[in-house]
Write an enzyme that holds these catalytic residues in place. Structure first.
Site, PDB file in Angstrom:
ATOM      1  N   HIS A 115     -11.008 -14.237   3.263  1.00  9.29           N
ATOM      2  CA  HIS A 115     -12.227 -13.480   2.952  1.00  9.29           C
ATOM      3  C   HIS A 115     -13.318 -14.426   2.456  1.00  9.29           C
ATOM      4  O   HIS A 115     -14.500 -14.235   2.749  1.00  9.29           O
ATOM      5  CB  HIS A 115     -11.963 -12.433   1.867  1.00  9.29           C
ATOM      6  CG  HIS A 115     -10.980 -11.375   2.272  1.00  9.29           C
ATOM      7  ND1 HIS A 115     -10.628 -10.343   1.446  1.00  9.29           N
ATOM      8  CD2 HIS A 115     -10.284 -11.192   3.415  1.00  9.29           C
ATOM      9  CE1 HIS A 115      -9.758  -9.560   2.055  1.00  9.29           C
ATOM     10  NE2 HIS A 115      -9.528 -10.064   3.252  1.00  9.29           N
ATOM     11  N   GLU A 156      -9.074 -13.712  -1.807  1.00  8.60           N
ATOM     12  CA  GLU A 156      -8.343 -13.996  -0.569  1.00  8.60           C
ATOM     13  C   GLU A 156      -9.072 -15.118   0.159  1.00  8.60           C
ATOM     14  O   GLU A 156     -10.275 -15.022   0.428  1.00  8.60           O
ATOM     15  CB  GLU A 156      -8.268 -12.732   0.300  1.00  8.60           C
ATOM     16  CG  GLU A 156      -7.560 -12.989   1.624  1.00  8.60           C
ATOM     17  CD  GLU A 156      -7.112 -11.720   2.325  1.00  8.60           C
ATOM     18  OE1 GLU A 156      -6.713 -10.765   1.633  1.00  8.60           O
ATOM     19  OE2 GLU A 156      -7.185 -11.689   3.555  1.00  8.60           O
ATOM     20  N   ASP A 159     -10.700 -11.906   9.993  1.00 11.91           N
ATOM     21  CA  ASP A 159      -9.625 -12.096   9.029  1.00 11.91           C
ATOM     22  C   ASP A 159      -8.305 -12.294   9.784  1.00 11.91           C
ATOM     23  O   ASP A 159      -7.569 -11.347  10.008  1.00 11.91           O
ATOM     24  CB  ASP A 159      -9.575 -10.814   8.172  1.00 11.91           C
ATOM     25  CG  ASP A 159      -8.911 -11.019   6.841  1.00 11.91           C
ATOM     26  OD1 ASP A 159      -8.641 -12.164   6.471  1.00 11.91           O
ATOM     27  OD2 ASP A 159      -8.682 -10.002   6.153  1.00 11.91           O
ATOM     28  N   HIS A 210       0.882  -1.170   0.000  1.00 11.16           N
ATOM     29  CA  HIS A 210       0.000   0.000   0.000  1.00 11.16           C
ATOM     30  C   HIS A 210       0.919   1.219   0.000  1.00 11.16           C
ATOM     31  O   HIS A 210       2.002   1.180   0.593  1.00 11.16           O
ATOM     32  CB  HIS A 210      -0.851   0.101   1.271  1.00 11.16           C
ATOM     33  CG  HIS A 210      -1.776  -1.036   1.531  1.00 11.16           C
ATOM     34  ND1 HIS A 210      -1.369  -2.194   2.130  1.00 11.16           N
ATOM     35  CD2 HIS A 210      -3.100  -1.170   1.330  1.00 11.16           C
ATOM     36  CE1 HIS A 210      -2.414  -3.006   2.269  1.00 11.16           C
ATOM     37  NE2 HIS A 210      -3.474  -2.407   1.787  1.00 11.16           N
ATOM     38  N   ASP A 246      -5.703 -13.836   8.841  1.00  9.52           N
ATOM     39  CA  ASP A 246      -4.532 -13.720   7.955  1.00  9.52           C
ATOM     40  C   ASP A 246      -3.392 -14.657   8.335  1.00  9.52           C
ATOM     41  O   ASP A 246      -2.243 -14.219   8.492  1.00  9.52           O
ATOM     42  CB  ASP A 246      -4.013 -12.267   7.949  1.00  9.52           C
ATOM     43  CG  ASP A 246      -4.935 -11.325   7.190  1.00  9.52           C
ATOM     44  OD1 ASP A 246      -5.712 -11.789   6.342  1.00  9.52           O
ATOM     45  OD2 ASP A 246      -4.860 -10.111   7.453  1.00  9.52           O
ATOM     46  N   GLU A 268     -10.787  -6.899  -4.790  1.00 10.63           N
ATOM     47  CA  GLU A 268     -10.584  -7.945  -3.783  1.00 10.63           C
ATOM     48  C   GLU A 268     -11.821  -8.049  -2.898  1.00 10.63           C
ATOM     49  O   GLU A 268     -12.021  -7.236  -2.000  1.00 10.63           O
ATOM     50  CB  GLU A 268      -9.345  -7.605  -2.939  1.00 10.63           C
ATOM     51  CG  GLU A 268      -9.021  -8.667  -1.909  1.00 10.63           C
ATOM     52  CD  GLU A 268      -7.785  -8.332  -1.082  1.00 10.63           C
ATOM     53  OE1 GLU A 268      -6.836  -7.706  -1.603  1.00 10.63           O
ATOM     54  OE2 GLU A 268      -7.768  -8.690   0.110  1.00 10.63           O
ATOM     55  N   ASP A 307      -4.785 -13.843  -2.773  1.00 10.77           N
ATOM     56  CA  ASP A 307      -4.158 -13.428  -1.521  1.00 10.77           C
ATOM     57  C   ASP A 307      -4.115 -14.675  -0.657  1.00 10.77           C
ATOM     58  O   ASP A 307      -5.136 -15.123  -0.105  1.00 10.77           O
ATOM     59  CB  ASP A 307      -4.947 -12.290  -0.845  1.00 10.77           C
ATOM     60  CG  ASP A 307      -4.379 -10.927  -1.218  1.00 10.77           C
ATOM     61  OD1 ASP A 307      -3.475 -10.865  -2.076  1.00 10.77           O
ATOM     62  OD2 ASP A 307      -4.828  -9.912  -0.638  1.00 10.77           O
TER      63      ASP A 307
HETATM   64  C1  XLS Z   1      -7.719  -6.828   4.179  1.00 10.90           C
HETATM   65  C2  XLS Z   1      -7.218  -6.998   2.843  1.00 10.90           C
HETATM   66  C3  XLS Z   1      -6.051  -6.099   2.478  1.00 10.90           C
HETATM   67  C4  XLS Z   1      -5.871  -6.044   1.009  1.00 10.90           C
HETATM   68  C5  XLS Z   1      -5.043  -4.905   0.531  1.00 10.90           C
HETATM   69  O1  XLS Z   1      -8.452  -7.636   4.707  1.00 10.90           O
HETATM   70  O2  XLS Z   1      -6.876  -8.336   2.646  1.00 10.90           O
HETATM   71  O3  XLS Z   1      -4.899  -6.520   3.115  1.00 10.90           O
HETATM   72  O4  XLS Z   1      -5.333  -7.226   0.515  1.00 10.90           O
HETATM   73  O5  XLS Z   1      -5.593  -3.691   0.837  1.00 10.90           O
HETATM   74 NI    NI Z   2      -5.888  -9.148   0.967  1.00  8.84          NI
HETATM   75 NI    NI Z   3      -7.741  -9.678   4.226  1.00  7.96          NI
END
Ligand code: XLS
Ligand code: NI
Ligand code: NI
Length: 483
Positions: free
Chosen positions: A318, A315, A354, A148, A356, A279, A343
Site C-alpha cells: 500500500h 502495508e 496490490d 476477516h 501482495d 490500515e 502487513d
Molecule cells: C487489502 C488489505 C486487506 C486488509 C484486511 O488490500 O490489505 O487485506 O489487510 O482487510
Molecule cells: Ni493488508
Molecule cells: Ni493490501
C-alpha cells in the site's frame, strides 16, 4: 488343497486383514486430509489426521542448508539486539490469502485445488479449513493469525444467520487454540465484498448499510476478543469515492469518524484491550480511498480527536501504491507514535496494484527492520503475511515455502540492522550531519525559543554559512556493506 487347508487359509487372510485394518485405525493421519481418499465423512466435524502429510515441522538449519522446508535465517529463539527473533517479528498467517486464496484473477478461474477443499462454502468446510490452518501454523512454528469474519465462516442471509455461522467456526478455532500459544494477531470484518457495500460501509450513502456494517464490526470485535486477539484492524477498501461529482466528502468523512468512535466505545464496553488499527491504502478498489497514507490517516485522527485510540497497520504494498516507500510510511507512523503493525508484503515495480507478494528483497527488509528496531518492536502488533502465492504456484508445499522465504528475508533484515548498529557509522553520519544544531542557538531553536530577531542577528554575525556534503553515496555504501 484340502478343505481344512482352505479354512486355514481363509482364517489367515482374515487375520491379515484384521491387522491391516487396525493399522489403518491406529494411523489415521495418512488418510483424511485428502478428500479423494474418502476415508472419512466429508461433513464430519471430527476431522482427524494430517492435512500436510509430507511436510515436517519446519526447523532452523542455518544459511548453508539447501532444504527448502527449513529456516536459514529465522531462528525463533535466538537473541538479536536484546530480544528473541520471534518477539521482534510476531509473525502471523493471513487466513484470507493462505486458506481462501484461490488463484483466481479478473481474467481467469481459480488455479488452486487444495486436497482438503470440497468446493463448498459450507460451515463444515469452514471448520475443516480451520483445522488445516492450525496444522499449518503448528508446522511453521507461527503463533499468530489474522482473519476477516467472512474468510473463516460463510456469510448468512441475515445478520443472525451469519453470526451463528461465525460462532460455530470460532468455537472450533477456540478449541484448537486451547493448550497452545496460538491466538489472533488481529481480526477484522470484511466490509467490501458484498454488493451492499458498493458505496462503502461507514461512508455509504445508505444509512441501512452503515448500520449493517456496525453490526458486523460489533460481532467481529466480540469474536476477536473471545479468541484472545491482540488488535483489531479497519481497512477501508470501499471507504472512498469514484467521483467527487456525486460525493459529499465532508459528510462521508464525518460518518467514518463517528463509526470509528462507536467502535472505540464498544471496545471499552466489552473490555477488549486490543489496539485498534487503521490500515492506510490510497486506492483499489475505490479510485480514491480516504485513508490514503500514514500522514493522511494521522490528520484524520487528529481532526476527529481519535489520536490515542488508534495506531496504524502499515502495508508495504500500500505504501508503494501511495507513491512512498515502505520505509517512509513506517517512519511517518513511528515518529508520530502510530506504528502498530505491519502487513508484510511487497508489490511489483512494474505492476500498479496490490500484488501482495511475499517480501524477498533483502535491502527492503533491512529498511523495514530499521524502523521496527527504532520503534522497539511492534508488540502487541506484529508482522502479518498479507501476501499470497502467485496464481501459477499450485503445490501445497508452495504455501510453506512462501512463508519460510518471507520470514527468512525479514530475519536477514534484522540481522543486517544489528550489523549496522554495531558498526555505528551510519548513525554517526546522520548525527554529524545535524551537529550544527548541537550549538547554543540550535538548542534554542529546538526548544522553540529562537525568534526571528535573534536568528537575524546570528545570520548577520555569521555571514554566508558553510554547507557540508550530504554524503548520500557514503550512506548507501555503508548500508550496502551490511546486506
Ligand atoms: C487489502 C488489505 C486487506 C486488509 C484486511 O488490500 O490489505 O487485506 O489487510 O482487510
Ligand atoms: Ni493488508
Ligand atoms: Ni493490501
Amino acid at each position: 488343497m484340502t478343505d481344512r487347508m482352505k479354512v486355514n487359509g481363509v482364517l489367515l487372510l482374515l487375520l491379515c486383514l484384521g491387522s491391516a485394518l487396525s493399522a489403518v485405525i491406529a494411523t489415521p493421519q495418512t488418510c483424511p486430509a485428502n478428500l479423494e481418499a474418502k476415508c472419512n465423512d466429508a461433513s464430519s466435524d471430527d476431522w482427524e489426521g494430517e492435512f500436510f502429510p509430507g511436510i515436517p515441522k519446519i526447523k532452523y538449519e542455518g544459511p548453508a542448508s539447501k532444504n527448502p522446508l527449513s529456516y536459514k535465517w529465522y531462528n525463533a529463539e535466538e537473541e538479536i539486539l536484546g530480544k528473541k527473533m520471534k518477539d521482534w517479528f510476531r509473525f502471523s498467517v493471513a487466513f484470507w490469502h493462505t486458506f481462501r486464496g484461490t488463484g483466481a484473477d479478473p481474467f481467469g478461474a481459480p488455479t488452486k485445488s487444495w486436497p482438503w477443499e470440497d468446493g463448498t462454502n459450507s460451515v463444515a468446510m469452514a471448520k475443516r479449513r480451520m483445522r488445516a490452518h492450525f496444522e499449518f501454523m503448528n508446522k511453521l512454528g507461527v503463533e499468530l493469525w489474522c482473519f476477516h469474519d467472512r474468510d473463516i465462516a460463510p456469510d448468512g442471509k441475515t445478520i443472525a444467520e451469519a453470526n451463528a455461522n461465525l460462532d460455530e467456526v470460532v468455537a472450533v478455532a477456540k478449541k484448537l487454540q486451547e493448550g497452545s500459544k496460538i491466538k489472533p494477531l488481529w481480526g477484522t470484518s470484511q466490509l467490501f465484498m458484498h454488493s451492499r457495500y458498493m458505496h462503502g460501509a461507514a461512508t455509504s450513502s445508505e444509512v441501512g448499510v452503515y448500520a449493517y456494517a456496525a453490526a458486523q464490526v460489533k460481532k467481529a470485535m466480540e469474536v476477536t476478543h473471545y479468541l484472545g486477539g491482540e488488535n483489531y484492524v479497519f481497512w477501508g477498501g470501499r471507504e472512498g469515492y469514484q467521483t467527487l461529482l456525486n460525493t459529499d466528502m465532508e459528510k462521508e468523512l464525518d460518518h467514518l469518524a463517528r463509526f470509528l468512535q462507536a467502535a472505540v466505545n464498544y471496545k471499552k464496553k466489552i473490555g477488549f484491550n486490543g489496539t485498534l488499527l487503521i490500515e492506510p491504502k490510497p486506492q483499489e478498489p475505490t479510485k480514491h480511498q480516504y485513508d490514503w497514507d500514514a500522514a493522511t490517516a494521522f490528520a484524520f485522527l487528529q481532526k476527529y480527536g481519535l489520536v490515542g485510540e488508534f495506531k496504524l497497520n502499515i502495508e508495504c504494498n500500500h505504501a508503494t501504491l501511495s507513491g512512498h516507500s515502505c520505509h517512509h510510511e513506517l517512519e511517518t507512523a513511528r515518529i508520530n507514535g502510530l506504528l502498530g503493525n505491519i502487513d508484510a508484503n511487497t508489490g511489483d515495480p512494474q505492476i500498479g496494484w496490490d500484488t501482495d507478494q511475499f517480501l524477498t528483497d533483502i535491502a527492503e527488509a533491512t529498511l523495514v527492520m530499521l524502523s521496527v528496531v527504532r520503534n522497539g518492536g511492534l508488540a502487541p502488533g506484529g508482522f502479518n503475511f498479507d501476501a499470497k502465492l502467485r496464481r501459477e504456484s499450485t503445490d501445497v508445499e508452495d504455501l510453506f515455502i512462501a512463508h519460510i522465504s518471507g520470514m527468512d528475508t525479514l530475519a536477514r533484515g534484522l540481522r543486517n540492522v544489528a550489523k549496522l548498529i554495531e558498526d555505528g557509522s551510519l548513525d554517526e553520519l546522520v548525527r554529524k550531519r545535524y551537529s550544527s544544531f548541537d550549538s547554543e542557538i540550535g538548542a534554542l531553536i529546538e526548544a522553540g525559543k529562537a525568534d526571528f530577531e535573534t536568528l537575524e542577528k546570528k545570520a548577520m554575525e555569521w555571514g554566508e554559512p558553510s554547507v557540508a556534503s550530504g554524503k548520500q553515496e557514503l550512506a548507501e555504501m555503508i548500508f550496502q556493506s551490511a546486506l
